[in-house]
Design an enzyme around this catalytic site. Structure first.
Site, PDB file in Angstrom:
ATOM      1  N   LYS A  25      36.424  39.155  39.554  1.00 57.27           N
ATOM      2  CA  LYS A  25      35.836  39.129  40.888  1.00 57.27           C
ATOM      3  C   LYS A  25      34.538  39.930  40.923  1.00 57.27           C
ATOM      4  O   LYS A  25      34.431  40.971  40.267  1.00 57.27           O
ATOM      5  CB  LYS A  25      36.858  39.767  41.843  1.00 57.27           C
ATOM      6  CG  LYS A  25      36.806  39.221  43.242  1.00 57.27           C
ATOM      7  CD  LYS A  25      37.964  39.754  44.048  1.00 57.27           C
ATOM      8  CE  LYS A  25      37.442  40.162  45.406  1.00 57.27           C
ATOM      9  NZ  LYS A  25      38.442  40.739  46.274  1.00 57.27           N
ATOM     10  N   LYS A  49      44.952  54.415  42.850  1.00 56.58           N
ATOM     11  CA  LYS A  49      43.898  55.421  43.014  1.00 56.58           C
ATOM     12  C   LYS A  49      44.278  56.740  42.366  1.00 56.58           C
ATOM     13  O   LYS A  49      43.414  57.446  41.851  1.00 56.58           O
ATOM     14  CB  LYS A  49      43.580  55.629  44.495  1.00 56.58           C
ATOM     15  CG  LYS A  49      42.794  54.490  45.100  1.00 56.58           C
ATOM     16  CD  LYS A  49      42.152  54.887  46.413  1.00 56.58           C
ATOM     17  CE  LYS A  49      41.363  53.731  47.010  1.00 56.58           C
ATOM     18  NZ  LYS A  49      40.908  54.018  48.372  1.00 56.58           N
ATOM     19  N   LYS A  80      31.365  45.721  43.498  1.00 56.53           N
ATOM     20  CA  LYS A  80      30.257  46.676  43.509  1.00 56.53           C
ATOM     21  C   LYS A  80      30.509  47.831  42.549  1.00 56.53           C
ATOM     22  O   LYS A  80      29.606  48.597  42.254  1.00 56.53           O
ATOM     23  CB  LYS A  80      29.976  47.182  44.923  1.00 56.53           C
ATOM     24  CG  LYS A  80      31.124  47.837  45.612  1.00 56.53           C
ATOM     25  CD  LYS A  80      30.748  48.123  47.056  1.00 56.53           C
ATOM     26  CE  LYS A  80      31.984  48.358  47.893  1.00 56.53           C
ATOM     27  NZ  LYS A  80      31.804  48.095  49.298  1.00 56.53           N
TER      28      LYS A  80
END
Ligand code: TRP
Length: 329
Positions: A195, A113, A198
């Site tokens: 995969k 991140k 979203k």
């Protein structure tokens, strides 16, 4: 006999997808029958990356409504927002003093991140796993259902709890990661070697639980396959294999039976059938979600009740912790 307790933290930064539904969420209802469960929408964790206030509020409610729509009964389970129970933030501070920088430096999710968010590597992002440990330890959870990517955070939680207990006695329950029997791994409809996610930029790659039946069918019609026109499950045919997996999940049939069913059909008819099966399966959840969202007052009342029950349980642990540390009580 008292039931084992499960704590689960759910990110609210988006609408659940067909991938998360088949991979994980469809297990929750079963879990809630067997265990004493808390499902917490982790909005405090969400702000470790910048959020728009309106969107944060909207997605928080949306996610709570999804939990209920997908079968988690708020009378049986404790469903609530993390920010409604101050004990999470409070225990998080205390645990910060028992977590080492060396440990946090090793966290893969932090590294990933912070590489993605170079302009905002804030202290919250760094101590994110400590807040997660607080979530779990507050409720004396035995089991924490998570995906493989969260295993490291659960290990850290166990280390912090063990360290604390070694100094102060048997205060925390040491939790275990619970990797539920693997749900299906659903791949992107546009790039079937990745995969379904979203965060994919191509909207056609991902089916959201909120998609209308028409939109779902269209997305399946556009799904990337291959040029061989036989409906067979194989490594060389990732697109068709993914569609077969989805169809098998939706209909409860075996893959081999699905192959047989479409042996004489072309890809067009097969894709249409998969789209229809998904649309039909998801429709009741979508309708139920819409019904719940149509009464925000009732939804907020459910959340308030959940927070009250959670806070009562958290207060017991927090009181023990504070006494053990030596605060004036
Ligand atoms: N970090 C988890 C995730 O990204 C969400 C989470 C927050 C969580 N607190 C938790 C999961 C406690 C399990 C238990 O998915």
């Amino acid at each position: 006999m008292t039931q084992k307790r499960i704590f689960s933290g759910i990110q609210s930064t988006g609408i659940p997808t067909l991938g998360s539904f088949l991979g994980a969420i469809s297990n929750w209802e079963k879990l809630s029958a067997e265990y004493d469960c808390l499902f917490c929408v982790v909005d405090l964790h969400a702000i470790t990356v910048r959020q728009n206030p309106e969107t944060l509020r909207k997605y928080g409610r949306e996610m709570l409504a999804w939990l209920i729509a997908l079968g988690l009964n708020p009378e049986k389970n404790i469903l609530y927002y993390q920010s409604h129970v101050p004990a999470h933030a409070e225990l998080s501070w205390l645990l910060n003093c028992f977590a080492y920088m060396g440990e946090l430096n090793r966290m893969t999710q932090f590294k990933v991140k912070s590489a993605k968010n170079e302009e905002n590597i804030n202290v919250g992002l760094y101590s994110y796993p400590v807040l997660q440990a607080a979530d779990i330890l507050l409720y004396r959870a035995d089991l924490v259902p998570v995906g493989e990517d969260q295993r490291q955070h659960i290990e850290l939680c166990r280390d912090i709890a063990g360290r604390f207990n070694k100094i102060y006695g048997d205060i925390f329950t040491i939790p275990e990661a619970y990797i539920p029997p693997v749900g299906a791994k659903i791949m992107s409809l546009q790039n079937p070697t990745e995969k379904m996610s979203k965060s994919d930029e191509n909207v056609n790659s991902c089916v959201y639980l909120s998609d209308s039946p028409d939109a779902i069918i269209k997305k399946f019609k556009r799904a990337v396959t291959d040029s061989d026109n036989t409906v067979k499950f194989s490594q060389e045919k990732p697109g068709i294999s993914n569609l077969l997996t989805i169809y098998a999940c939706m209909t409860g049939k075996k893959i081999a039976d699905c192959e047989a069913e479409f042996a004489d059909a072309g890809y067009g008819a097969f894709k249409q059938a998969v789209g229809e099966a998904v649309a039909q399966n998801l429709a009741p959840y979508r309708d139920e979600h819409a019904r719940i969202m149509s009464d925000i007052g009732e939804l907020d009342a459910i959340a308030a009740k959940g927070a009250k029950k959670a806070a009562e349980s958290a207060a017991e642990t927090l009181a023990k912790v504070k006494k053990a540390i030596g605060f004036v009580v």
